[in-house]
Design a protein around this motif. Structure first.
Motif, mmCIF file in Angstrom:
data_model
loop_
_atom_site.group_PDB
_atom_site.id
_atom_site.type_symbol
_atom_site.label_atom_id
_atom_site.label_comp_id
_atom_site.label_asym_id
_atom_site.label_seq_id
_atom_site.Cartn_x
_atom_site.Cartn_y
_atom_site.Cartn_z
ATOM 1 N N ALA A 29 0.836 -1.207 0.000
ATOM 2 C CA ALA A 29 0.000 0.000 0.000
ATOM 3 C C ALA A 29 0.870 1.257 0.000
ATOM 4 O O ALA A 29 0.540 2.247 -0.664
ATOM 5 N N ARG A 30 1.984 1.220 0.734
ATOM 6 C CA ARG A 30 2.898 2.364 0.756
ATOM 7 C C ARG A 30 3.551 2.581 -0.607
ATOM 8 O O ARG A 30 3.742 3.718 -1.050
ATOM 9 N N VAL A 31 3.886 1.487 -1.271
ATOM 10 C CA VAL A 31 4.478 1.598 -2.605
ATOM 11 C C VAL A 31 3.479 2.238 -3.569
ATOM 12 O O VAL A 31 3.822 3.139 -4.353
ATOM 13 N N ALA A 32 2.239 1.773 -3.520
ATOM 14 C CA ALA A 32 1.219 2.331 -4.403
ATOM 15 C C ALA A 32 0.999 3.808 -4.110
ATOM 16 O O ALA A 32 0.789 4.607 -5.024
ATOM 17 N N GLU A 33 1.046 4.191 -2.841
ATOM 18 C CA GLU A 33 0.827 5.583 -2.455
ATOM 19 C C GLU A 33 2.028 6.458 -2.816
ATOM 20 O O GLU A 33 1.865 7.579 -3.328
ATOM 21 N N ALA A 34 3.244 5.952 -2.564
ATOM 22 C CA ALA A 34 4.451 6.761 -2.769
ATOM 23 C C ALA A 34 4.872 6.818 -4.230
ATOM 24 O O ALA A 34 5.520 7.778 -4.659
ATOM 25 N N GLY A 35 4.545 5.778 -5.007
ATOM 26 C CA GLY A 35 4.861 5.801 -6.433
ATOM 27 C C GLY A 35 6.149 5.120 -6.812
ATOM 28 O O GLY A 35 6.445 4.980 -8.000
ATOM 29 N N SER A 36 6.941 4.706 -5.831
ATOM 30 C CA SER A 36 8.180 4.007 -6.147
ATOM 31 C C SER A 36 8.643 3.212 -4.932
ATOM 32 O O SER A 36 8.260 3.495 -3.799
ATOM 33 N N ALA A 57 10.863 5.512 -2.567
ATOM 34 C CA ALA A 57 10.078 6.445 -1.747
ATOM 35 C C ALA A 57 9.344 5.699 -0.640
ATOM 36 O O ALA A 57 9.273 6.174 0.503
ATOM 37 N N ALA A 58 8.802 4.523 -0.957
ATOM 38 C CA ALA A 58 8.118 3.723 0.046
ATOM 39 C C ALA A 58 9.090 3.236 1.110
ATOM 40 O O ALA A 58 8.738 3.144 2.284
ATOM 41 N N ALA A 59 10.334 2.932 0.698
ATOM 42 C CA ALA A 59 11.340 2.463 1.656
ATOM 43 C C ALA A 59 11.618 3.520 2.716
ATOM 44 O O ALA A 59 11.773 3.206 3.903
ATOM 45 N N LYS A 60 11.667 4.791 2.328
ATOM 46 C CA LYS A 60 11.898 5.875 3.295
ATOM 47 C C LYS A 60 10.736 5.980 4.281
ATOM 48 O O LYS A 60 10.946 6.179 5.480
ATOM 49 N N VAL A 61 9.509 5.828 3.770
ATOM 50 C CA VAL A 61 8.332 5.926 4.638
ATOM 51 C C VAL A 61 8.292 4.748 5.613
ATOM 52 O O VAL A 61 7.978 4.919 6.805
ATOM 53 N N ARG A 92 11.548 3.422 -16.451
ATOM 54 C CA ARG A 92 11.157 4.816 -16.204
ATOM 55 C C ARG A 92 10.023 4.982 -15.195
ATOM 56 O O ARG A 92 9.936 5.996 -14.514
ATOM 57 N N ARG A 93 9.122 4.030 -15.122
ATOM 58 C CA ARG A 93 7.961 4.219 -14.260
ATOM 59 C C ARG A 93 7.406 2.880 -13.806
ATOM 60 O O ARG A 93 7.810 1.811 -14.301
ATOM 61 N N GLN A 94 6.509 2.963 -12.828
ATOM 62 C CA GLN A 94 5.786 1.771 -12.384
ATOM 63 C C GLN A 94 4.317 2.127 -12.222
ATOM 64 O O GLN A 94 3.968 3.275 -11.965
ATOM 65 N N SER A 95 3.450 1.144 -12.395
ATOM 66 C CA SER A 95 2.012 1.360 -12.265
ATOM 67 C C SER A 95 1.365 0.069 -11.789
ATOM 68 O O SER A 95 1.895 -1.027 -12.013
#
Length: 290
Positions: free
Chosen positions: A11-18, A21-25, A54-57
């Motif tokens: 859920a954090r990955v989906a919210e943070a976008g990467s 970024a989720a690892a820091k949270v 380049r991106r994830q979704s």
């Protein structure tokens, strides 16, 4: 890996976008975040996140799974909060609603005892004969009579009550004692107005009995006063006249003819996060009136 933790990380990955970024949270390394997501994907046998350089979704499955994850995590958090609340000391203001007569005769003494048990709780008791909206008026618990509509409220059934036919000794000294419901046609029956006067009295196993009288009122206390004064025969709730019958101020009539049970319930909102003051009150009421 712990499944709930993996769902939380996803859920954090989906919210943070990467992942980074989720690892820091989450306070984890990007590698550990990736491991959690991959463990979920192995369990489900499908991709949750589509990753490119380049991106994830989220995949279609991932979007649906995210919604379910958030719901499960919210339920777990609510359950933990509720458990903590139950072990905490009840405090704060509890808002309770009841009808005027039942609130005066039964609920008020009950609340006195409840407040003795929980000195950090205050009770705001609202007495009215209209049906209140718990959400709009901030009521946490309400006593309701009759068959309840499907309102989304949690209803805790309580011991049903009964209406009893009664009159004063002075009235009976001047009039024949009614022996059957049909005899009520010869008496001045005091009527309660609930929208329209209740001029049909119901007895178990019998058709409704039409009654009439010279006094109609929309307040239970006034009706009780009138029957005490010898004005006529009344149909009143057992909790309203129990003390008067015990003291001889009123006489119960038609004792061999039962009246239908009057369902009673304690209702409250279907809130997952039940406060300690409310949960203790529900338990207390069920012990005393259940």
């Amino acid at each position: 890996m712990d499944r709930l933790e993996s769902m939380s990380v996803f859920a954090r990955v989906a919210e943070a976008g990467s992942f980074s970024a989720a690892a820091k949270v989450c306070g984890l390394s990007p590698t550990m975040v990736a491991n959690h997501v991959q463990d979920l994907e192995r369990r489900l046998g499908t991709k949750l996140i589509q990753r490119t350089t380049r991106r994830q979704s989220l995949t279609e499955v991932g979007q649906t799974f995210l919604f379910d994850c958030l719901d499960v995590l919210a339920r777990v958090e609510a359950a933990e909060d509720a458990a903590r609340e139950r072990h905490s000391s009840p405090s704060g203001c509890l808002r309770v609603n009841a009808t005027v007569s039942f609130g005066t005769n039964v609920v008020t003494p009950l609340i006195h005892d409840y407040l003795k048990l929980y000195p950090d709780v205050e009770v705001d008791l609202r007495l009215t004969d209209r049906v209140v909206d718990l959400t709009e008026e901030g009521i946490e618990a309400a006593f309701r009579f009759g068959d309840l509509p499907d309102s989304g409220l949690i209803a805790r059934p309580l011991r049903p009550r009964f209406r009893l036919v009664c009159a004063s000794p002075d009235y009976l000294a001047e009039h024949d004692v009614p022996l059957t419901p049909a005899d009520l046609a010869q008496h001045n029956c005091l009527l309660f107005r609930d929208g329209a006067p209740r001029n049909y009295w119901q007895f178990s196993g019998l058709p409704p009995v039409r009654v009439s009288g010279r006094f109609v009122v929309d307040n239970g206390a006034a009706l009780l006063s009138a029957v005490r004064d010898g004005l006529g025969v009344a149909l009143l709730a057992d909790f309203e006249i129990a003390d008067d019958i015990a003291a001889g101020r009123l006489v119960r009539l038609l004792c061999d003819t039962a009246t239908p049970a009057w369902p009673l319930a304690l209702v409250h909102l279907a809130d997952r996060r039940m406060t300690a003051k409310l949960s203790r009150f529900v338990e207390f009421v069920l012990q005393r009136l259940g």
